[in-house]
Design a protein around this motif. Structure first.
Motif: not given
Length: 125
Positions: A38, A42-45, A108-110
């Protein structure tokens, strides 16, 4: 489950760093291990992921060919070897883990339940 990331630092563009993530409290070979990053604002990628049950690691297009993820099950540790670093690689890098399973999108981080504390990587131009 605990994940401890280390190895970040300041490096010049074109240089290399190796990040480590030591895991405890889990059966390491049953887990997918991933790296995310991250950058400020910015978003975590997604960066890379390694499944014990698969021979081919996953990489984001932005790091493919420059970064290599590997894992040592005997040491419960996953590594991220980063070569040819660019200023745009500057970010906090996080390791993540979750039990391996079918149908998950490991980019996906989720999908990941467990996260390390992050280690800062700064690449100067």
């Amino acid at each position: 489950v605990q994940l401890q990331a280390s190895g970040g630092g300041l490096v010049q563009a074109g240089g290399s760093l190796r990040l480590s993530c030591a895991a405890s409290g889990l059966t390491f070979s049953n887990y997918v291990m991933g790296w995310f990053r991250q950058a400020p604002g910015k978003e975590r990628e997604f960066v890379a992921a390694f499944r014990w049950s698969r021979s081919s690691p996953l990489y984001s297009d932005s790091v493919k060919g420059r970064f290599t993820i590997s894992r040592d099950n005997a040491k419960n540790t996953v590594y991220l070897q980063m070569n040819s670093l660019k200023p745009e690689d500057t970010a906090v890098y996080y390791c993540a883990a979750d039990r391996d399973g079918y149908g998950a999108n490991w980019r996906s981080q989720y999908e990941y339940s467990y996260w390390g504390q992050g280690t800062q990587v700064t690449v100067s131009s």
